[in-house]
Write an enzyme that holds these catalytic residues in place. Structure first.
Site, PDB file in Angstrom:
ATOM      1  N   LYS A  37     -25.592 -20.846 -12.821  1.00  0.00           N
ATOM      2  CA  LYS A  37     -25.855 -22.245 -12.606  1.00  0.00           C
ATOM      3  C   LYS A  37     -27.255 -22.451 -12.031  1.00  0.00           C
ATOM      4  CE  LYS A  37     -21.058 -22.877 -11.111  1.00  0.00           C
ATOM      5  NZ  LYS A  37     -20.224 -23.275  -9.938  1.00  0.00           N
ATOM      6  N   GLY A  38     -27.815 -21.377 -11.479  1.00  0.00           N
ATOM      7  CA  GLY A  38     -29.006 -21.485 -10.646  1.00  0.00           C
ATOM      8  C   GLY A  38     -30.232 -22.081 -11.307  1.00  0.00           C
ATOM      9  N   ASP A  43     -28.183 -21.061  -4.475  1.00  0.00           N
ATOM     10  CA  ASP A  43     -27.044 -21.376  -3.603  1.00  0.00           C
ATOM     11  C   ASP A  43     -26.739 -20.250  -2.630  1.00  0.00           C
ATOM     12  OD1 ASP A  43     -25.966 -19.567  -5.646  1.00  0.00           O
ATOM     13  OD2 ASP A  43     -24.039 -20.002  -4.694  1.00  0.00           O
ATOM     14  N   ASP A  60     -34.094 -10.802  -8.804  1.00  0.00           N
ATOM     15  CA  ASP A  60     -33.805 -10.068  -7.574  1.00  0.00           C
ATOM     16  C   ASP A  60     -33.727  -8.576  -7.934  1.00  0.00           C
ATOM     17  OD1 ASP A  60     -33.040 -10.184  -4.759  1.00  0.00           O
ATOM     18  OD2 ASP A  60     -31.017  -9.727  -5.413  1.00  0.00           O
ATOM     19  N   LYS A  93     -38.511 -11.363  -6.473  1.00  0.00           N
ATOM     20  CA  LYS A  93     -38.599 -10.559  -5.247  1.00  0.00           C
ATOM     21  C   LYS A  93     -38.798  -9.109  -5.670  1.00  0.00           C
ATOM     22  CE  LYS A  93     -34.788 -13.067  -3.148  1.00  0.00           C
ATOM     23  NZ  LYS A  93     -33.474 -12.876  -2.499  1.00  0.00           N
ATOM     24  N   ARG A 117     -27.404 -26.160  -3.561  1.00  0.00           N
ATOM     25  CA  ARG A 117     -28.112 -26.143  -4.852  1.00  0.00           C
ATOM     26  C   ARG A 117     -28.961 -27.379  -5.091  1.00  0.00           C
ATOM     27  NH1 ARG A 117     -26.386 -21.886  -8.167  1.00  0.00           N
ATOM     28  NH2 ARG A 117     -24.177 -21.363  -8.022  1.00  0.00           N
ATOM     29  N   PHE A 134     -33.469 -14.521   1.763  1.00  0.00           N
ATOM     30  CA  PHE A 134     -32.429 -15.196   0.988  1.00  0.00           C
ATOM     31  C   PHE A 134     -32.774 -16.679   0.914  1.00  0.00           C
ATOM     32  CE2 PHE A 134     -28.515 -17.018  -0.385  1.00  0.00           C
ATOM     33  CZ  PHE A 134     -28.122 -16.108  -1.343  1.00  0.00           C
TER      34      PHE A 134
HETATM   35  P1  IMP Z   1     -30.446 -10.113 -10.137  1.00  0.00           P
HETATM   36  O1  IMP Z   1     -29.574  -9.800 -11.306  1.00  0.00           O
HETATM   37  O2  IMP Z   1     -30.138  -9.246  -8.951  1.00  0.00           O
HETATM   38  O3  IMP Z   1     -31.925 -10.124 -10.475  1.00  0.00           O
HETATM   39  O4  IMP Z   1     -30.005 -11.517  -9.620  1.00  0.00           O
HETATM   40  C1  IMP Z   1     -30.462 -12.658 -10.103  1.00  0.00           C
HETATM   41  C2  IMP Z   1     -29.598 -13.818  -9.655  1.00  0.00           C
HETATM   42  O5  IMP Z   1     -29.059 -13.653  -8.330  1.00  0.00           O
HETATM   43  C3  IMP Z   1     -30.489 -15.013  -9.583  1.00  0.00           C
HETATM   44  O6  IMP Z   1     -30.626 -15.602 -10.843  1.00  0.00           O
HETATM   45  C4  IMP Z   1     -29.772 -15.864  -8.575  1.00  0.00           C
HETATM   46  O7  IMP Z   1     -28.779 -16.604  -9.236  1.00  0.00           O
HETATM   47  C5  IMP Z   1     -29.164 -14.861  -7.617  1.00  0.00           C
HETATM   48  N1  IMP Z   1     -30.060 -14.693  -6.463  1.00  0.00           N
HETATM   49  C6  IMP Z   1     -30.968 -13.717  -6.255  1.00  0.00           C
HETATM   50  N2  IMP Z   1     -31.635 -13.898  -5.108  1.00  0.00           N
HETATM   51  C7  IMP Z   1     -31.154 -15.038  -4.572  1.00  0.00           C
HETATM   52  C8  IMP Z   1     -31.458 -15.778  -3.359  1.00  0.00           C
HETATM   53  O8  IMP Z   1     -32.340 -15.452  -2.550  1.00  0.00           O
HETATM   54  N3  IMP Z   1     -30.717 -16.916  -3.172  1.00  0.00           N
HETATM   55  C9  IMP Z   1     -29.763 -17.337  -4.031  1.00  0.00           C
HETATM   56  N4  IMP Z   1     -29.463 -16.677  -5.163  1.00  0.00           N
HETATM   57  C10 IMP Z   1     -30.155 -15.540  -5.437  1.00  0.00           C
HETATM   58 MG    MG Z   2     -29.721 -17.202 -11.577  1.00  0.00          MG
END
Ligand code: IMP
Ligand code: MG
Length: 179
Positions: free
Chosen positions: A45-46, A161, A105, A133, A167, A154
């Site tokens: 949803k982000g 969220d 992330d 990040k 959000r 975070f």
């Molecule tokens: P990844 O697969 O670990 O790269 O995660 C990506 C997803 O995790 C992002 O699209 C976000 O939805 C969530 N996410 C990563 N970091 C944060 C944060 O600092 N706050 C909230 N959601 C996060």
């Molecule tokens: Mg996301």
């Protein structure tokens, strides 16, 4: 009660989305044939708010589709960590695809999605994220269009969220959970 510190203001976010849209528009203006559109894939949803703002600034014809993925425990193997909860409606085959995520992330989500879409034989596939990040990366992923690198905090707001809260905030905040 968690304390929220403004990390990136709505006007700073606006500058980033404008810059990204300019680069994307210039690049795809050269790539798209007169009868083609860019298929923007939004990771729910982000990336909802990021996509809404960015797409309205992109100057080439677009279509939009959505995908929802869930990450499982980061400790398991990379192929088993991401699950498709809601899949694309469109077939990526033969299309120019731009995947949007609000933040990278570990890299697992975008890396999984990139491979999955590439296997479906699109004309092209590129990734775009508002934030990244790099210190958290577990899986290498090339983000072709990136708004900004950020330190390991975070973040919430502008689609991000914490347990589904925050959000709809216009700014992005660092969540200090020690308060
Ligand atoms: P990844 O697969 O670990 O790269 O995660 C990506 C997803 O995790 C992002 O699209 C976000 O939805 C969530 N996410 C990563 N970091 C944060 C944060 O600092 N706050 C909230 N959601 C996060
Ligand atoms: Mg996301």
């Amino acid at each position: 009660m968690a304390k929220l510190d403004v990390f990136l203001s709505a006007s700073e976010i606006d500058v980033l989305t404008t810059q990204l849209a300019e680069r994307i528009s210039a690049d795809y203006a050269k790539v798209l044939q007169p009868n083609e559109e860019l298929l923007v894939v939004v990771t729910l949803k982000g990336a909802l708010f990021f996509a809404a703002d960015l797409m309205r600034k992109i100057q080439v014809p677009t279509r939009v589709d959505f995908v929802r993925l869930s990450s499982y425990g980061a400790r398991t193997s990379s192929s088993g960590t991401v699950k498709v909860i809601m899949d694309l409606e469109e077939d990526p085959r033969g299309q120019h695809i731009l995947v949007l995520d609000e933040i990278v992330d570990s890299g697992r989500t975008l890396s999984f999605l990139f491979d999955r879409i590439r296997n479906a034989e699109p004309k092209s596939v590129k990734l775009c994220a508002l934030l990244s990040k790099p210190s958290r990366r577990e899986v290498q992923v090339e983000t072709h269009y990136l708004g900004r690198e950020v330190e390991d905090k975070f973040l919430v707001g502008y689609g991000l969220d914490h347990a589904e809260r925050y959000r709809s905030l216009k700014d992005i905040y660092a969540l200090d959970s020690t308060h």
